[in-house]
Design a protein around this motif. Structure first.
Motif, PDB file in Angstrom:
ATOM      1  N   CYS A 138      68.304 122.585  33.506  1.00 41.49           N
ATOM      2  CA  CYS A 138      69.590 122.907  34.156  1.00 41.49           C
ATOM      3  C   CYS A 138      69.359 123.672  35.458  1.00 41.49           C
ATOM      4  N   LEU A 139      68.440 124.645  35.445  1.00 40.72           N
ATOM      5  CA  LEU A 139      68.178 125.441  36.647  1.00 40.72           C
ATOM      6  C   LEU A 139      67.526 124.606  37.740  1.00 40.72           C
ATOM      7  N   ALA A 140      66.651 123.682  37.355  1.00 39.98           N
ATOM      8  CA  ALA A 140      65.979 122.841  38.345  1.00 39.98           C
ATOM      9  C   ALA A 140      66.991 122.014  39.125  1.00 39.98           C
ATOM     10  N   GLY A 141      68.094 121.666  38.468  1.00 34.93           N
ATOM     11  CA  GLY A 141      69.147 120.922  39.143  1.00 34.93           C
ATOM     12  C   GLY A 141      69.852 121.737  40.215  1.00 34.93           C
ATOM     13  N   ARG A 142      69.709 123.058  40.157  1.00 41.09           N
ATOM     14  CA  ARG A 142      70.318 123.941  41.153  1.00 41.09           C
ATOM     15  C   ARG A 142      69.355 124.298  42.282  1.00 41.09           C
ATOM     16  N   ALA A 143      68.090 123.915  42.128  1.00 41.84           N
ATOM     17  CA  ALA A 143      67.084 124.245  43.142  1.00 41.84           C
ATOM     18  C   ALA A 143      67.227 123.317  44.337  1.00 41.84           C
ATOM     19  N   LYS A 144      67.294 123.899  45.503  1.00 44.56           N
ATOM     20  CA  LYS A 144      67.346 123.113  46.730  1.00 44.56           C
ATOM     21  C   LYS A 144      65.943 122.974  47.288  1.00 44.56           C
ATOM     22  N   ASP A 145      65.780 122.085  48.261  1.00 40.21           N
ATOM     23  CA  ASP A 145      64.465 121.920  48.878  1.00 40.21           C
ATOM     24  C   ASP A 145      63.968 123.269  49.393  1.00 40.21           C
ATOM     25  N   GLY A 146      62.724 123.571  49.095  1.00 39.51           N
ATOM     26  CA  GLY A 146      62.151 124.820  49.575  1.00 39.51           C
ATOM     27  C   GLY A 146      62.545 126.033  48.762  1.00 39.51           C
ATOM     28  N   SER A 147      63.013 125.823  47.518  1.00 39.22           N
ATOM     29  CA  SER A 147      63.368 126.974  46.686  1.00 39.22           C
ATOM     30  C   SER A 147      62.877 126.772  45.261  1.00 39.22           C
ATOM     31  N   VAL A 148      62.765 127.882  44.545  1.00 40.02           N
ATOM     32  CA  VAL A 148      62.458 127.859  43.124  1.00 40.02           C
ATOM     33  C   VAL A 148      63.442 128.819  42.458  1.00 40.02           C
ATOM     34  N   VAL A 149      64.024 128.402  41.336  1.00 41.79           N
ATOM     35  CA  VAL A 149      65.036 129.204  40.646  1.00 41.79           C
ATOM     36  C   VAL A 149      64.418 129.841  39.416  1.00 41.79           C
ATOM     37  N   ILE A 150      64.623 131.149  39.261  1.00 46.06           N
ATOM     38  CA  ILE A 150      64.180 131.832  38.037  1.00 46.06           C
ATOM     39  C   ILE A 150      65.387 132.391  37.310  1.00 46.06           C
ATOM     40  N   GLY A 151      65.604 131.916  36.088  1.00 49.60           N
ATOM     41  CA  GLY A 151      66.702 132.395  35.271  1.00 49.60           C
ATOM     42  C   GLY A 151      66.306 133.651  34.514  1.00 49.60           C
ATOM     43  N   LEU A 152      67.224 134.597  34.428  1.00 52.43           N
ATOM     44  CA  LEU A 152      66.992 135.848  33.697  1.00 52.43           C
ATOM     45  C   LEU A 152      68.006 135.942  32.552  1.00 52.43           C
ATOM     46  N   ALA A 153      67.500 136.151  31.344  1.00 52.21           N
ATOM     47  CA  ALA A 153      68.375 136.195  30.171  1.00 52.21           C
ATOM     48  C   ALA A 153      68.040 137.380  29.276  1.00 52.21           C
ATOM     49  N   HIS A 154      69.066 137.852  28.564  1.00 52.87           N
ATOM     50  CA  HIS A 154      68.850 138.870  27.529  1.00 52.87           C
ATOM     51  C   HIS A 154      68.657 138.211  26.163  1.00 52.87           C
ATOM     52  N   THR A 155      69.121 136.998  26.015  1.00 53.30           N
ATOM     53  CA  THR A 155      69.085 136.310  24.731  1.00 53.30           C
ATOM     54  C   THR A 155      67.689 135.787  24.410  1.00 53.30           C
ATOM     55  N   ASP A 156      67.431 135.526  23.148  1.00 50.92           N
ATOM     56  CA  ASP A 156      66.141 134.989  22.721  1.00 50.92           C
ATOM     57  C   ASP A 156      65.994 133.546  23.197  1.00 50.92           C
ATOM     58  N   ILE A 157      64.788 133.191  23.639  1.00 46.32           N
ATOM     59  CA  ILE A 157      64.515 131.832  24.101  1.00 46.32           C
ATOM     60  C   ILE A 157      63.272 131.291  23.395  1.00 46.32           C
ATOM     61  N   SER A 158      63.163 129.962  23.371  1.00 48.37           N
ATOM     62  CA  SER A 158      62.046 129.357  22.638  1.00 48.37           C
ATOM     63  C   SER A 158      61.682 128.015  23.244  1.00 48.37           C
ATOM     64  N   THR A 159      60.534 127.506  22.804  1.00 51.63           N
ATOM     65  CA  THR A 159      60.069 126.187  23.224  1.00 51.63           C
ATOM     66  C   THR A 159      59.202 125.618  22.113  1.00 51.63           C
ATOM     67  N   THR A 160      58.776 124.392  22.259  1.00 50.59           N
ATOM     68  CA  THR A 160      57.847 123.787  21.304  1.00 50.59           C
ATOM     69  C   THR A 160      56.427 124.074  21.774  1.00 50.59           C
ATOM     70  N   LYS A 161      55.602 124.582  20.849  1.00 52.53           N
ATOM     71  CA  LYS A 161      54.212 124.880  21.187  1.00 52.53           C
ATOM     72  C   LYS A 161      53.307 124.333  20.097  1.00 52.53           C
ATOM     73  N   ASN A 162      52.424 123.425  20.510  1.00 49.35           N
ATOM     74  CA  ASN A 162      51.515 122.770  19.559  1.00 49.35           C
ATOM     75  C   ASN A 162      52.324 122.158  18.411  1.00 49.35           C
ATOM     76  N   ASN A 163      52.084 122.616  17.171  1.00 48.12           N
ATOM     77  CA  ASN A 163      52.804 122.055  16.031  1.00 48.12           C
ATOM     78  C   ASN A 163      54.036 122.861  15.648  1.00 48.12           C
ATOM     79  N   VAL A 164      54.336 123.909  16.396  1.00 50.35           N
ATOM     80  CA  VAL A 164      55.502 124.743  16.094  1.00 50.35           C
ATOM     81  C   VAL A 164      56.676 124.239  16.923  1.00 50.35           C
ATOM     82  N   LYS A 165      57.723 123.765  16.246  1.00 48.86           N
ATOM     83  CA  LYS A 165      58.856 123.172  16.941  1.00 48.86           C
ATOM     84  C   LYS A 165      59.645 124.198  17.741  1.00 48.86           C
TER      85      LYS A 165
END
Length: 199
Positions: free
Chosen positions: A86-113
């Motif tokens: 979602c954030l990458a869709g807001r990035a314009k040419d020559g920019s990088v977007v970094i989202g800051l959150a208080h909530t817990d976040i996660s991703t898939t790593k190796n065999n851990v979903k």
């Protein structure tokens, strides 16, 4: 003849540095700090100040809601990879977007979903996301800026670093931020080549 040579050399140097470019060919991207949800404005402002110490172009956006489709109800978390898309869709040419959150976040790593993380950033990439959820649990909120710099380093193309004191080390499920002192010389040189200004 000597004066003509010096003049041509000066013109060549100036032309290589035109529009923020240097002989490395890299131009500094604008870092767009994007608070998500109820992320505190004062904390976001502190992060902007920290980034500006090592990067020439930083802007702070007004907060936006966390993407509803990124919510992972079974664990009451937000999926970091989905937020990044979602954030990458807001990035314009020559920019990088970094989202800051208080909530817990996660991703898939190796065999851990669903692996809880402090941040996620692809290398290279147009966006990344950081959460202080785990830092607050361990009373290390003052270390958030290191996670921010780590993920921004990934977006520039840096992989994890084997040096334990380097900001780019892999946390490996822990919170080793007290051991991380700065970017190592190799990572610092890589970022400075991309127009960061790390002393």
């Amino acid at each position: 003849m000597k004066h003509l040579f010096l003049l041509l050399t000066l013109v060549a140097l100036v032309s290589c540095q035109k529009d923020g470019n240097t002989s490395s060919g890299h131009t500094a991207r604008t870092v767009v700090v994007q608070p998500l949800g109820n992320f505190e404005a004062s904390v976001a402002e502190d992060i902007v100040v920290a980034i500006r110490k090592v990067h020439p172009k930083v802007v702070l956006n007004a907060a936006i809601p966390l993407p509803p489709r990124s919510f992972y109800a079974p664990r009451n978390r937000y999926r970091a990879d989905s937020i990044i898309r979602c954030l990458a869709g807001r990035a314009k040419d020559g920019s990088v977007v970094i989202g800051l959150a208080h909530t817990d976040i996660s991703t898939t790593k190796n065999n851990v979903k669903d692996w809880g993380v402090m941040g996620l950033g692809y290398h290279p990439g147009a966006a990344c996301v950081v959460s202080d959820f785990r830092l607050r649990k361990h009373h290390q909120e003052n270390q958030l800026y290191k996670v921010v710099l780590h993920e921004l380093g990934h977006t520039e193309g840096l992989p994890h670093c084997p040096k334990r004191s380097c900001i780019m080390r892999d946390a490996e499920g822990k919170i080793p931020l007290q051991e991380e002192k700065a970017f190592c010389s190799k990572c610092r040189a890589f970022l400075n080549d991309r127009q960061w200004r790390i002393p």
